[in-house]
Design an enzyme around this catalytic site. Structure first.
Site, short mmCIF file in Angstrom:
data_model
loop_
_atom_site.label_atom_id
_atom_site.label_comp_id
_atom_site.label_asym_id
_atom_site.label_seq_id
_atom_site.Cartn_x
_atom_site.Cartn_y
_atom_site.Cartn_z
N ASP A 1 0.85 -1.19 0.00
CA ASP A 1 0.00 0.00 0.00
C ASP A 1 0.89 1.25 0.00
O ASP A 1 2.08 1.18 0.33
CB ASP A 1 -0.91 -0.01 1.23
CG ASP A 1 -1.86 1.17 1.26
OD1 ASP A 1 -2.60 1.37 0.28
OD2 ASP A 1 -1.85 1.92 2.25
N ASP B 1 -0.10 5.25 0.88
CA ASP B 1 -0.21 6.22 1.97
C ASP B 1 -0.35 5.51 3.30
O ASP B 1 -1.25 4.69 3.50
CB ASP B 1 -1.41 7.14 1.73
CG ASP B 1 -1.18 8.54 2.27
OD1 ASP B 1 -0.40 8.68 3.23
OD2 ASP B 1 -1.77 9.49 1.74
#
Length: 337
Positions: free
Chosen positions: A22, A24
C-alpha cells in the site's frame, strides 16, 4: 471463522516472492517519507523480493505514482503500480464488451484506465451510458455526483473504484471516495459494486501480472488492505505507520485480522515469532506476555512495550473472542510499538 498470527522463521522478504505494498501510511504519509520505508524496501528488493504498489487512489496515473515514489528514494516504474482505476476497468470488462459507454466520474487515472480497456468514455447521463465508473478526484462537485445519480437511476451499472470513507491528508482525514459514492447511493438507493480494497480484485490482478507464487500484502488499514488480503487468501502484514493502530489490531474481528504485525517496513527484513499459550491463560511471544482475565486484557510488566507485546495481546484477545468470551475494549491500551 478464526484467524491467528502466523510464524515466519525467516524474514518475510525471503519467505515471499512478491510484496503488494500500500502507499499512503506505508511507503509515505501524504507527501512526506515514512522513516525506514525507503531503506527497508531497497533491502527487500536487493534480497530478491519484487514489489507492486497497490493503491485505492483512482485519480492518478501509474506514472505519477511511480514518480512520487522515486522522488522519495523508492525507485519505481509505472509497471510496478496497480491502481484502483485499473481494477475498476478490469471489473467493468467482466460485463461490458469493447465499445460500451461509460460515464466516468473521477480523475484522469480513471479515464485512462477505462479507455485503455476498450470502453468509450461519455460525459453525460443523456448519453445513456451502460455503466458509471466512480472514483475520487479533488475537484469533483455536486454536478458530477448528480450526473452519476441520473445515470444510475436510469439503469447504468454503478461501479466504484473503492469505498474508502476517509482520505488521509496533511491536515487530517477528508471525505474519501466512499463518502462521495454514498451520496449517489443515497440519491438512487442502488449500492455499487467495488473494485478496490477490500475487494481482492487488485491483488489478484497484480499477482497474475507478476506471475507470483508466494505473495504478501503490506498495508496499514485493517478495513481495506488487510481485509482484502484475508478475503483473497493472501498473507497480510499490518504495519503501524498509518491509519489502523496496534490497539485496532488487538480488537479486530476475524475478517480484518493480519497474519503478521510489525512496527514499520523493517518488519519485512525480520523473522516473525508466533505467540504460544502458557500457564494461567497467558500468551507469550519472545519473552512478552498478555492474557484476557474476566473480560479484560492484561499485559506483563517486564519491560517497555514493543512489537512482541502487541503480538501477545493479539493472540490473547483473538483467542478469547473466538472462544466466545468478550474483551472489554476499554481494557485495551494504546500499544504503539
Amino acid at each position: 471463522m478464526t484467524a491467528r498470527l502466523r510464524e515466519s522463521a525467516t524474514p518475510l522478504a525471503s519467505a515471499h516472492d512478491l510484496a503488494l505494498v500500500d502507499l499512503d501510511g506505508v511507503a509515505y504519509k501524504g507527501h512526506l517519507p515514512i522513516p525506514h520505508a525507503a531503506a527497508s524496501l531497497a533491502a527487500a528488493r536487493d534480497g530478491g523480493l519484487r514489489l507492486v504498489f497497490v493503491t485505492n487512489n483512482a485519480s492518478r496515473e501509474p506514472e505519477d505514482v511511480a514518480g512520487q515514489l522515486t522522488a522519495l528514494d523508492i525507485p519505481t516504474g509505472a509497471d510496478e503500480v496497480m491502481t484502483a482505476a485499473q481494477a475498476c476497468a478490469a471489473l467493468l470488462r467482466t460485463r461490458l464488451e469493447p465499445g460500451a459507454r461509460v460515464l466516468v466520474v473521477g480523475g484522469a487515472g480513471l479515464v485512462t484506465a477505462v479507455e485503455s480497456a476498450g470502453l468509450v468514455v461519455v460525459g453525460s447521463a443523456d448519453d445513456r451510458p451502460d455503466a458509471v465508473a466512480q472514483g475520487y478526484a479533488p475537484d469533483l462537485g455536486w454536478s458530477d455526483l448528480a450526473e452519476a445519480a441520473y445515470a444510475v437511476a436510469g439503469g447504468a451499472w454503478h461501479v466504484a473504484s473503492n469505498l474508502d470513507r476517509s482520505l488521509p491528508t496533511a491536515r487530517g482525514f477528508a471525505p474519501g471516495n466512499g463518502a462521495l459514492v454514498g451520496a449517489v447511493t443515497a440519491a438512487t438507493g442502488v449500492r455499487p459494486d467495488s473494485a478496490g480494497k477490500p475487494s481482492p480484485t487488485m491483488y489478484r490482478l497484480a499477482v497474475e501480472r507478476a506471475g507470483a507464487q508466494r505473495p504478501l500484502v503490506v498495508g496499514d488499514r485493517l478495513d481495506t488492505d488487510l481485509a482484502g488480503a484475508r478475503s483473497g487468501g493472501i498473507p497480510g502484514l499490518h504495519v503501524l505507520t498509518g491509519v489502523s493502530s496496534a490497539r485496532d489490531a488487538v480488537l479486530a474481528e476475524p475478517g480484518l485480522r493480519p497474519d503478521f504485525v510489525g512496527a514499520d517496513l523493517r518488519a519485512l527484513l525480520e523473522p516473525h515469532p508466533v505467540p504460544v499459550p502458557a500457564d494461567d491463560g497467558w500468551w507469550e511471544c519472545s519473552g512478552r506476555a498478555a492474557r484476557v482475565a474476566d473480560g479484560r486484557l492484561e499485559l506483563d510488566r517486564h519491560g517497555p512495550r514493543g512489537i512482541d507485546v502487541v503480538r501477545a495481546a493479539c493472540a490473547a484477545a483473538w483467542d478469547a473472542v473466538d472462544a466466545g468470551r468478550a474483551v472489554d475494549p476499554q481494557s485495551v491500551p494504546d500499544l504503539g510499538a
